[in-house]
Every structure is written in C-alpha cells, then in structure tokens.
Design an enzyme around this catalytic site. Structure first.
Site, PDB file in Angstrom:
ATOM      1  N   SER A  57      39.603  62.143  25.306  1.00 39.55           N
ATOM      2  CA  SER A  57      38.902  61.485  24.478  1.00 39.55           C
ATOM      3  C   SER A  57      37.329  61.192  24.773  1.00 39.55           C
ATOM      4  O   SER A  57      36.564  60.959  23.851  1.00 39.55           O
ATOM      5  CB  SER A  57      39.499  60.331  23.313  1.00 39.55           C
ATOM      6  OG  SER A  57      40.402  61.126  22.582  1.00 39.55           O
ATOM      7  N   TYR A 292      29.094  49.917  27.278  1.00 48.60           N
ATOM      8  CA  TYR A 292      29.524  50.999  26.246  1.00 48.60           C
ATOM      9  C   TYR A 292      30.294  52.128  27.340  1.00 48.60           C
ATOM     10  O   TYR A 292      30.134  52.336  28.491  1.00 48.60           O
ATOM     11  CB  TYR A 292      28.438  51.521  25.421  1.00 48.60           C
ATOM     12  CG  TYR A 292      27.348  52.172  26.468  1.00 48.60           C
ATOM     13  CD1 TYR A 292      27.318  53.255  26.606  1.00 48.60           C
ATOM     14  CD2 TYR A 292      26.072  51.371  26.256  1.00 48.60           C
ATOM     15  CE1 TYR A 292      26.120  53.916  27.292  1.00 48.60           C
ATOM     16  CE2 TYR A 292      24.976  51.641  26.892  1.00 48.60           C
ATOM     17  CZ  TYR A 292      25.201  52.929  27.513  1.00 48.60           C
ATOM     18  OH  TYR A 292      23.751  53.390  28.174  1.00 48.60           O
ATOM     19  N   GLY A 293      31.082  52.868  26.637  1.00 46.50           N
ATOM     20  CA  GLY A 293      31.899  54.082  27.266  1.00 46.50           C
ATOM     21  C   GLY A 293      33.016  54.550  26.413  1.00 46.50           C
ATOM     22  O   GLY A 293      32.751  54.573  25.260  1.00 46.50           O
ATOM     23  N   HIS A 294      33.984  55.190  27.005  1.00 42.67           N
ATOM     24  CA  HIS A 294      34.992  55.681  26.217  1.00 42.67           C
ATOM     25  C   HIS A 294      36.324  55.939  27.085  1.00 42.67           C
ATOM     26  O   HIS A 294      36.048  56.408  28.415  1.00 42.67           O
ATOM     27  CB  HIS A 294      34.691  57.019  25.876  1.00 42.67           C
ATOM     28  CG  HIS A 294      35.315  57.171  24.392  1.00 42.67           C
ATOM     29  ND1 HIS A 294      36.882  57.475  24.213  1.00 42.67           N
ATOM     30  CD2 HIS A 294      35.067  57.247  22.975  1.00 42.67           C
ATOM     31  CE1 HIS A 294      37.168  57.645  23.064  1.00 42.67           C
ATOM     32  NE2 HIS A 294      35.957  57.401  22.234  1.00 42.67           N
ATOM     33  N   ASP A 295      37.460  55.689  26.576  1.00 42.51           N
ATOM     34  CA  ASP A 295      38.635  56.193  27.555  1.00 42.51           C
ATOM     35  C   ASP A 295      39.048  57.400  26.865  1.00 42.51           C
ATOM     36  O   ASP A 295      38.837  58.072  25.989  1.00 42.51           O
ATOM     37  CB  ASP A 295      39.705  55.017  27.417  1.00 42.51           C
ATOM     38  CG  ASP A 295      39.266  53.516  27.923  1.00 42.51           C
ATOM     39  OD1 ASP A 295      38.431  53.877  28.802  1.00 42.51           O
ATOM     40  OD2 ASP A 295      39.617  52.636  27.449  1.00 42.51           O
ATOM     41  N   GLY A 296      39.824  57.829  27.536  1.00 41.83           N
ATOM     42  CA  GLY A 296      40.541  59.449  27.406  1.00 41.83           C
ATOM     43  C   GLY A 296      41.876  59.423  27.955  1.00 41.83           C
ATOM     44  O   GLY A 296      42.296  59.182  29.257  1.00 41.83           O
ATOM     45  N   GLY A 300      49.754  63.246  30.831  1.00 41.28           N
ATOM     46  CA  GLY A 300      49.977  62.908  32.050  1.00 41.28           C
ATOM     47  C   GLY A 300      48.502  62.746  32.819  1.00 41.28           C
ATOM     48  O   GLY A 300      48.556  62.738  33.804  1.00 41.28           O
TER      49      GLY A 300
END
Length: 446
Positions: A57, A292-296, A300
């Site tokens: 994501s 700021y940022g985003h995880d994904g 797995g």
C-alpha cells in the site's frame, strides 16, 4: 550511528526469524543501504540492496501523486464527483453522485474497500473492476468517517488511466518512475523477474507462499508494485524538495506537495506510533515534528516508509516474512530517533490494572467484506473473535479469539502481545451504543 548498521540489521533479522530484508536511509546528505538474508528460502538467493520487494500500500501515495499531477494541470478538481471523470463509477447505495476525488484520496468514500476481485491481466482490468464495484456495499455516508479503502484507490487508478488515455502502469512509469530515475522498479511480474525479486514467506515456519503475484486490478492500491527500498527514499526526497526530482525536474507543484502533507481526516484509535491523521495519500504521524509516509503489505511481504522533512531524512525497509515488527523496534526506530531527535512514542501496552468496563455498548457482531468480529463481555473486558472471510482464509489467517482490556475512551488493547506488539481496536459510539468497530477500517455493527 550508521557505522554498525549492517551488523545490527543482520543480528535483528536472525533474532526475529526474518527470511530477508533490505533497508535504505537518507541522512546527512548521503544514502546508506544494507540487506540481509535471502529473497527466497527455496532457492537461497541472497538479498542485496538491489533486490525488489512488493511494497503493497505504499503504492497508494504514488497513485495519489499521479492524481495531484492531474490537479496541477487543471484536468481534475478534488471536490468534484468522481463520475465527472469516470462516468461508469457507481456503488450499491447510489452514493457515487456525491463521492468526490478527495473522498477517495482520504479513505472517506464510505463503500466497502476490501474487494480484491481479479478481473484479469488485460489492459481493461481496471475498467472491469469499476464495473464490479456497482455492488459494493455501504459502510458510512461519504465524508463521515475514515475507513481504509483499497477499492477507492483502484478507482483513482482507473481515473488516472482514463484521463491520460492509457494504462495506470504506463502513466506511473512515464510520469513518476522514469523522471525520478527509479531504476529498480517493477509493475508487472514479467518486469520483476528481471531483478532479485523477493518471495513472500508465510506461517510460523516461514515457508514460501505458493502464489507470487496478486490481481492487476488492484495495482493502484498496492498489489503489484515492486521496488528496492532506495526508490522509496528517492520518492520521499522528492516531497522534501517541494516536488522536484534529483535532476531538478518538477513532478508536482509545491501547492500539491503541501496539500498531500496536510491533515484531511482524523483516524479513530490510539495515536502514537500509528497514523493519527491522513493527508491526500499520506499517513501523518504526531511524533513531535512533521513526519509522513505509508506502510504496505502483501502476502508475506511488508514495507515501512517514513520521511522527516525538517531533518532531510527518509527511510524505507522491506522484508519478506514474519518478524517485521522486531526489525522496526530493534533497528529502524532507533535509527530514526538517532538521526532526527524525534521522540517517537512507544508501542501501547495494557495498563497494570485496566479499568473495568460495561461491555453492553460494545457487544455484538461487526461485519466487513474481508472479515467479521464477534464481541462479547468477559471479566471486565472484551473477548473479540476474528472470523476470516475467503481472502483471509486463503492468506492463512485463522479464526481467533483475543482478550482485550480498556485502554482509553472507547479504545481497547489486547492483553497478550502478537508479533511483538499489542493489537488495538476502537469503537465508534453514537448515543451510547457502538456503531462500528475500527481497526483502521470501519466495520459496521449488524
């Protein structure tokens, strides 16, 4: 600070059973990269800093940037209905008449988001996905609540492709990846095979997952993009530079960069290490300075990405199995603290003596397209049973019951840690009765 980074990374990966991982850090005007382990336990191929991982994501910020390029060119307005650009967009309750581009960017569209329909590998897969959404269920009124919505970003990808007159992949490569100089990137399996591509590892034994690729129809939300961590760092630096690539090419206006980094909606739940607000694509963090940022995550594989503009700092890490949280705690968060001086909050933990609560307002069943929860009262807290749907079953998620105790307001925290942290949930309460259970996604009470 970074002199022994390789040693720390290797040791943490061994301690937490991580098959393979790579980390890139921009600090002090230089890029530092390390890698450890293997990209695939079946083949034993070594992970290097050139290895590409499915970044999940974090792709959403890239898709949001493509939308904001359209805004910069006057081709799209954030507060116009999506249907002005994609007339066939519709959902089951008719709310498409008022769902705007901004709603989709901020996960406030109000329709079911975890719809991973595979509409094939053709260039028309996003058009077919938009048609599939005509039956998407109602979660809340548009704009009323934050509820993480993968489907909304698939629609944004279809909008970008339609306005540009080509595919999402081609727009991504021509408008962002190539101008940025992102050489270690792949958007399709036939591109990823040209690199040391990581395979997802699942289960307690960390076995290679039997299926590598996910549906192309969900690509704008994060199903297909593969990157070496340095490319996420490169992307983050573009925002620090106000929309300029390293060679001075302007990719976004300063106004669009500022808008993406400005809070648009509050996220229900326990703030701290998790995002407490969302911008236009970005997760925003209250860490005592702008972050700021985003995880994904894919099956797995996991990615962590943060940018601290005030310190000219960016960091990205990807790994291909369990133990990811341990790498964050042992390596990544200390690096951020040391490089930026930010007082990053600790993970929440249960109180020694949690407040006893009346379970009546919370007890019940809450349902979403991917999973459901059954909530019952017990010993002054709550027992929450997760009931996986078909997609979750396929990814190996079992039915589980977890004991939660009160944390604050209408938020609760798991008594026992899992994967190194304590899960939290929050209830959205109206007139003394919970109407949603919220864990990033709002699942309505039924």
């Amino acid at each position: 600070m970074l002199e022994n980074l390789q040693e720390r990374f290797d040791e943490a990966a061994r301690r937490h059973g991580v098959p393979g991982a790579a980390l890139a850090v921009w600090t002090g005007g230089r890029l530092v990269e390390v890698a450890t382990g293997v990209v695939n336990r079946n083949t034993g191929v070594e992970t290097t800093t050139d290895s590409v991982f499915q970044v999940g994501s974090t792709t959403k910020v890239w898709t949001a940037a493509l939308v904001m390029q359209l805004v910069d060119e006057g081709l799209v307005e954030l507060d116009r209905p999506v249907g002005a650009y994609l007339p066939e967009f519709a959902v089951a309750d008719g709310a498409e008449k008022v769902i705007t581009v901004r709603h989709l960017l901020t996960h406030t569209g109000g329709f079911d988001g975890d719809l991973f329909e595979d509409t094939g590998r053709g260039d028309d897969c996003l058009d077919k996905y938009v048609d599939f959404l005509h039956d998407a269920g109602h979660v809340h009124a548009p704009g009323a609540l934050f509820s993480y919505c993968n489907a909304g970003y698939c629609v944004l990808g279809a909008l970008v492709a339609r306005v540009r007159g080509t595919t999402w992949e081609r727009v991504m490569r021509e408008r962002l990846l190539d101008p940025l100089g992102a050489t270690h990137s792949a958007l399709l399996p036939e591109e990823a095979i040209l690199f040391r591509a990581a395979a997802g590892h699942v289960g307690p034994e960390g076995t290679v997952h039997h299926k590598w690729d996910m549906p192309r129809s969900n690509a704008p939300a994060g199903s297909t993009m593969c990157l070496a961590p340095r490319e996420l760092v490169r992307f983050g630096r573009m925002f620090v530079a106000g929309g300029l690539a390293e060679d001075g090419t302007r990719l976004l206006s300063e106004e669009s960069v500022a808008a993406m980094r400005t809070g648009q909606v509050e996220v229900p739940g326990i703030s701290g290490l998790l995002a407490d607000r969302w911008g236009l694509g970005f997760e925003l963090f209250d860490w005592g300075g702008e972050v700021y940022g985003h995880d994904g995550g894919t099956i797995g594989q996991s990615t962590f990405w943060r940018v601290v503009p005030g310190a000219d700092f960016a960091i990205a890490m990807s790994a291909n199995g369990g133990g990811f949280l341990g790498l964050l705690v042992d390596v990544v968060l200390p690096v951020i603290r040391e490089a930026t001086g930010l007082a990053i909050p600790a993970f929440p933990v249960p109180a020694g003596t949690p407040r006893v609560v009346d379970p009546t307002p919370y007890a019940g069943r809450y349902e979403g397209p991917m999973l459901s929860y059954e909530v019952t009262g017990t010993d002054g807290g709550l027992d929450v049973t997760l009931i996986p749907g078909d997609f979750m079953i396929e990814t190996g998620t079992p039915r589980t019951t977890t004991r939660f105790v009160h944390h604050s307001d209408h938020s609760f925290i798991a008594v026992e840690p899992r994967d190194g942290g304590h899960e939290t949930i929050t209830f959205v309460v109206e007139d003394g009765r919970a109407t949603y259970i919220h864990n990033g996604r709002a699942l309505p009470r039924v």
